[in-house]
Design an enzyme around this catalytic site. Structure first.
Site, mmCIF file in Angstrom:
data_model
loop_
_atom_site.group_PDB
_atom_site.id
_atom_site.type_symbol
_atom_site.label_atom_id
_atom_site.label_comp_id
_atom_site.label_asym_id
_atom_site.label_seq_id
_atom_site.Cartn_x
_atom_site.Cartn_y
_atom_site.Cartn_z
ATOM 1 N N CYS A 134 0.836 -1.207 0.000
ATOM 2 C CA CYS A 134 0.000 0.000 0.000
ATOM 3 C C CYS A 134 0.866 1.252 0.000
ATOM 4 O O CYS A 134 1.391 1.649 1.050
ATOM 5 C CB CYS A 134 -0.921 -0.025 1.214
ATOM 6 S SG CYS A 134 -1.905 1.473 1.382
ATOM 7 N N CYS A 137 -0.377 4.108 2.236
ATOM 8 C CA CYS A 137 -0.118 3.914 3.674
ATOM 9 C C CYS A 137 1.366 4.125 3.988
ATOM 10 O O CYS A 137 1.706 4.712 5.004
ATOM 11 C CB CYS A 137 -0.495 2.501 4.122
ATOM 12 S SG CYS A 137 -1.986 1.843 3.372
ATOM 13 N N ASP A 138 2.250 3.608 3.145
ATOM 14 C CA ASP A 138 3.668 3.520 3.523
ATOM 15 C C ASP A 138 4.618 4.339 2.656
ATOM 16 O O ASP A 138 5.809 4.433 2.967
ATOM 17 C CB ASP A 138 4.117 2.040 3.465
ATOM 18 C CG ASP A 138 3.299 1.183 4.414
ATOM 19 O OD1 ASP A 138 2.937 1.687 5.495
ATOM 20 O OD2 ASP A 138 3.016 0.011 4.078
#
Ligand code: NAP
Length: 309
Positions: A134, A137-138
């Site tokens: 992701c 997200c990261d």
């Protein structure tokens, strides 16, 4: 006696929320088990340019927040827990969340799909230490660094495009020499100065002990092994349906997708499915929302016939 819900909806992506909006407006007073990671896959994407009605595009999380607010406007109730198990062989149907035992006359399953991993032990041990599925997200952790993305579909190219705005260099690794992604995305990504491609290659091993330092790649045509230095690996090789909790309860196909007829009906009467959990082909927010709408109408018809019987 425990309350019997007219309709429980499991899942709060576009399919579950659209079903909830239509069901609420149709006086079915739905209860949505939204899951701990409410909102589904769109909460992990950025620009959504193909959802009709947003002429300049919309961010995935914002689209989901709007759908949720719209459902709340019609007094849809939500539980922020995961479903642990169901018993679809009893009447009323039973749905067990982490802390509650729910009973319902009908059920819409809209639990969507999750990322597939490569299945390497080195990938597993470096998850959260440079291996991710992701970018939204990261991606932030890789600002100014080099990353690799595996896959040749829409997801891989969307990940690469997002990461190219943060990272110094993005390398897309694909097992063939032809992409599967839609033409518009291919054009966009190929025009980026800091995205390059390694064709006909698969990841054999993720290198590094406490953080990712590189990848061991194998050429699928020549079997030749090479190493690529990278700070991160984003895996984007497709999705699998979230149906583990349904095994033995209703018909699933060999890949785990719920088998439906007439778009929404499972083999258990009163149990309906919508969205990526039963769709391996289209997998779009708009198609999931469309089938969510149909599922709500089909539940309405089912409950009406049940009353008449
Ligand atoms: P996908 O289309 O199934 O693509 C998966 C990619 O990963 C393929 O290129 C495949 O290679 C590769 N792959 C699969 N297993 C692999 C393995 N073990 N090792 C290396 N490579 C592997 O999946 P997706 O990109 O997640 O897209 C799924 C669906 O969602 C599609 O229908 C797509 O249109 C939709 N989607 C749409 C959007 C959008 O912007 N509208 C965004 C994301 C997803 P091969 O090509 O060789 O099979």
């Amino acid at each position: 006696m425990d309350k019997i819900e007219k309709l429980v909806i499991i899942g709060s992506g576009p399919a579950g929320l659209t079903a909830a909006i239509y069901a609420a407006r149709g006086s079915l007073d739905p209860l949505v088990v939204a899951g701990r990671e409410a909102g589904g896959q769109l909460t992990k994407t950025t620009d959504v340019d193909d959802y009709p009605g947003f002429e300049t595009g919309i961010q995935g999380p914002e689209l989901m927040a709007k759908m949720r607010k719209q459902a709340e406007r019609f007094n849809v109730r939500f539980i922020s827990e995961d479903v642990v198990s169901v018993d679809l062989k009893v009447r009323p149907l039973e749905i067990n969340t982490e802390s509650q035992n729910l009973k319902a006359s009908s059920l819409i399953i809209a639990t969507g799909a999750s990322a597939i991993w490569l299945g390497l032990s080195s990938e597993e041990s470096l998850k959260g230490k440079g291996v991710s599925a992701c970018s939204v997200c990261d991606g932030f952790f890789f600002k100014g660094k080099t990353v690799a993305v595996v896959g040749g579909g829409d997801t891989a190219l969307r990940e690469a495009n997002y990461l190219s705005k943060l990272c110094k260099q993005v390398t897309v690794i694909h097992r063939r020499d032809e992409l599967r992604a839609q033409a518009a995305l291919q054009e966009l990504v190929k025009a980026k100065q800091n995205i390059n491609f390694i064709w006909n290659s698969v990841v054999e091993e993720v290198l590094g002990s406490d953080k990712v330092t590189g990848l061991k790649l194998k050429n699928t045509q020549t079997d030749k092994i090479r190493q690529l230095k990278t700070d991160g690996l984003f895996v984007a090789i497709g999705h699998k349906p979230n149906t583990d909790f349904l095994k033995g309860q209703l018909d699933l196909d060999k890949k785990g997708y719920i088998v439906v007829k007439d778009e929404t009906r499972t083999n258990i009467s009163g149990v309906f499915a919508a969205g990526d959990v039963s769709d391996y082909k289209y997998r779009q927010a708009i198609t999931a929302a469309g089938v969510g709408c149909r599922a709500a109408f089909d539940v309405g018809e089912y409950l009406e016939n049940l009353q008449k019987a």
